[in-house]
Scaffold this motif. Sequence first.
Motif, short mmCIF file in Angstrom:
data_model
loop_
_atom_site.label_atom_id
_atom_site.label_comp_id
_atom_site.label_asym_id
_atom_site.label_seq_id
_atom_site.Cartn_x
_atom_site.Cartn_y
_atom_site.Cartn_z
N UNK A 157 0.82 -1.20 0.00
CA UNK A 157 0.00 0.00 0.00
C UNK A 157 0.86 1.25 0.00
N UNK A 158 0.33 2.30 -0.65
CA UNK A 158 1.05 3.57 -0.68
C UNK A 158 1.03 4.18 0.70
N UNK A 159 2.11 4.82 1.03
CA UNK A 159 2.17 5.52 2.31
C UNK A 159 1.52 6.88 2.14
N UNK A 170 8.55 7.73 7.04
CA UNK A 170 7.26 7.10 6.73
C UNK A 170 7.15 5.65 7.19
N UNK A 171 8.26 5.06 7.61
CA UNK A 171 8.23 3.65 8.02
C UNK A 171 8.13 3.48 9.53
N UNK A 172 7.82 4.55 10.25
CA UNK A 172 7.72 4.50 11.70
C UNK A 172 6.69 3.47 12.16
N UNK A 203 7.20 -0.03 14.24
CA UNK A 203 6.48 -0.29 15.49
C UNK A 203 5.74 -1.62 15.42
N UNK A 204 5.07 -1.89 14.29
CA UNK A 204 4.38 -3.17 14.13
C UNK A 204 5.35 -4.34 14.14
N UNK A 215 8.66 -5.32 7.43
CA UNK A 215 10.03 -5.05 7.86
C UNK A 215 10.49 -6.16 8.79
N UNK A 216 11.79 -6.39 8.81
CA UNK A 216 12.43 -7.30 9.77
C UNK A 216 11.78 -8.68 9.77
#
Length: 171
Positions: A2-4, A12-14, A18-19, A157-158
Motif C-alpha cells: 500500500x502507498x504511504x 514514513x516507516x515508523x 512499530x508493528x 520489515x524485519x
Amino acid sequence: MPELLASADPNPYLNSRALAVLRIGVGIFFRIFGEYKVFGTQFTLHGGFQFWINRFLEQGGAYPFMAPVLRGFVLPHATPIAFLVAYGEFAIGLALTFGILVRPASAGGLTFMLTMLFSSDYPGASAPVWQYFGASLSHSVFALCFLVFLLGGSAQLWSVPAARAQHRKHQ
C-alpha cells in the motif's frame, strides 16, 4: 504494497517498525510459552495441561457455555490437545518472530486467545461489565495484537520474506 500517506513525519516507516517490534515481541513470548511445553514433558505427558483445565473449572474461571466443552471434550482428549497447544504456541512464536506466515499464525493465535479467555477469565455472573475486561487482560491484549497482525502489514520489515524480497531486488 500500500502507498504511504503523506505526513509531516520525516520517517514514513515508523508505523511499520512499530508493528514489526510488536510482532517480534509477541513472537518471542509465544516461543517461550511453547518452548518449555515442546521440549519438556510435564505439560503434555505428565498432567500439566489437565491441571490447568481442572483449575479453570474448579475456580469458576470458565464461562458457563465453555465449562461443558472443557469437561466433555477437552479433558477426555487432553493429551492430543496438550500437544496441539504446545506445538501451536511454539509455531505461532516462530512464525511471528521470523515474519513467516504471519496472518495464518495470527488467526491461530487469535482463536487460541479467545479460547483461553472463555476458558479461564470469567469474572462471575454478577460482575459489572468493566470486570469482564479487567479479568481478560492477560488474553485480550494478545488477542488485540493478533487482530492487528491479521489486519496490518507487520511482516513488511524485519522478516524473512522482506529480507528475501530485498535480496532479490539487489541481484
